[in-house]
Design an enzyme around this catalytic site. Structure first.
Site, PDB file in Angstrom:
ATOM      1  N   ASP A 172       0.821  -1.207   0.000  1.00 50.07           N
ATOM      2  CA  ASP A 172       0.000   0.000   0.000  1.00 50.07           C
ATOM      3  C   ASP A 172       0.857   1.259   0.000  1.00 50.07           C
ATOM      4  O   ASP A 172       2.076   1.206   0.183  1.00 50.07           O
ATOM      5  CB  ASP A 172      -0.905   0.027   1.231  1.00 50.07           C
ATOM      6  CG  ASP A 172      -2.009  -1.014   1.177  1.00 50.07           C
ATOM      7  OD1 ASP A 172      -2.423  -1.370   0.057  1.00 50.07           O
ATOM      8  OD2 ASP A 172      -2.449  -1.460   2.249  1.00 50.07           O
ATOM      9  N   TYR A 220       6.436 -10.127   6.956  1.00 51.75           N
ATOM     10  CA  TYR A 220       6.437  -8.680   7.179  1.00 51.75           C
ATOM     11  C   TYR A 220       7.034  -8.364   8.544  1.00 51.75           C
ATOM     12  O   TYR A 220       6.955  -9.167   9.479  1.00 51.75           O
ATOM     13  CB  TYR A 220       5.009  -8.127   7.136  1.00 51.75           C
ATOM     14  CG  TYR A 220       4.419  -7.970   5.760  1.00 51.75           C
ATOM     15  CD1 TYR A 220       4.483  -6.746   5.089  1.00 51.75           C
ATOM     16  CD2 TYR A 220       3.781  -9.029   5.126  1.00 51.75           C
ATOM     17  CE1 TYR A 220       3.928  -6.597   3.825  1.00 51.75           C
ATOM     18  CE2 TYR A 220       3.221  -8.890   3.866  1.00 51.75           C
ATOM     19  CZ  TYR A 220       3.301  -7.666   3.224  1.00 51.75           C
ATOM     20  OH  TYR A 220       2.755  -7.516   1.977  1.00 51.75           O
TER      21      TYR A 220
END
EC number: 5.4.99.12
Length: 269
Positions: free
Chosen positions: A51, A109
């Protein structure tokens, strides 16, 4: 031929990974540089679309080309033509059946929190600043109920387009290194905003605003409205993508590169 690349980028000034009209994106910058070096239009596929404001140290892409270049020529040529906040970490020719997204078996992540009274001037866009007292051990304890294959409806974005909310989380660790708190999570795949929503909820536990058991209750509720706020984008990094061992893709330190890999909870698992 098909070529895979390992990519690192600071997502601060980009409107996400995906190419869009009238705004800058990581994909567009890479395709522009690749097309220049290959001397023909290049379209790329990535392992995971990030994003706006989200970073990567372990993004993987692939593209097809008829241009003959050595791996070092691709690397040096691309890094000379890319903006300073995007860099190629490795290049490898792969079989034409390889796909950066569909060949991947897991993604990893890290969410980096700078927990200090005062905001940082350096690395400010690469961490998420929280001045409140945070107990990383409580966050870690609360997060262990998220391990395994489960329905993560409570942690998916309202507009998430995935056909199923089920994901398999194989590792989740929260650790502190001085003022830095690192949430390290691996799963077969992630829902939209899943890591940031998990982080936002775990932070409420770490701040003493919710009990450890609350995360398990959220998971069972399957209701995004009951969960915590979405954590800010700036602290999130895509640090690794797993592929079958026979592909023999390069394995580099996970990053972010200024974060010591020797710190508790951030070594290889």
């Amino acid at each position: 031929m098909r070529i895979a690349l390992g990519i690192e980028y600071d997502g601060s000034r980009y409107f996400g990974w995906q190419r869009q009209r009238e705004v800058i994106s990581v994909q567009a910058e890479l395709e522009k540089a690749l097309s220049r070096i290959a001397n023909h239009p290049v379209s790329i596929q990535c392992a995971g679309r990030t994003d706006a404001g989200v970073h990567a140290t372990g993004q993987v892409i692939h593209f097809d080309t008829h241009a003959i270049r050595s791996e070092s020529a691709w690397t040096l040529g691309l890094n000379s033509n890319l903006p300073p906040d995007i860099a190629v970490r490795w290049v490898k020719e792969v079989d034409e059946t390889f796909h950066a997204r569909f060949s991947a078996t897991a993604r990893r992540y890290r969410y980096v929190i700078y927990n200090h009274n005062y905001r940082p001037a350096i690395l400010g866009s690469g961490v998420s600043h929280y001045h409140e007292t945070i107990d990383a051990a409580l966050m870690h304890l609360a997060g262990q109920c998220l391990l395994g294959e489960q329905d993560f409806t409570s942690f998916r974005a309202i507009g998430c387009q995935s056909k199923t909310p089920w994901r398999n989380v194989t590792h989740l660790c929260v650790s502190r290194q001085g003022p830095y708190i690192v949430l390290d999570i691996r799963a077969n795949a992630f829902l939209h905003h899943m890591v940031r929503n998990i982080t936002g909820s775990l932070l409420l536990v770490g701040q003493g605003l919710k009990p450890v058991e609350w995360i398990a209750e959220l998971l069972a509720a399957k209701d995004r409205n009951q969960a915590g706020p979405t954590a800010k984008a700036g602290g999130l990094y895509l640090v690794d993508v797993d592929y079958p061992a026979e592909l023999a893709l390069p394995q580099l330190p996970l990053g972010p590169l200024w974060l010591p890999d020797s710190a508790p909870g951030t070594t290889s698992f």
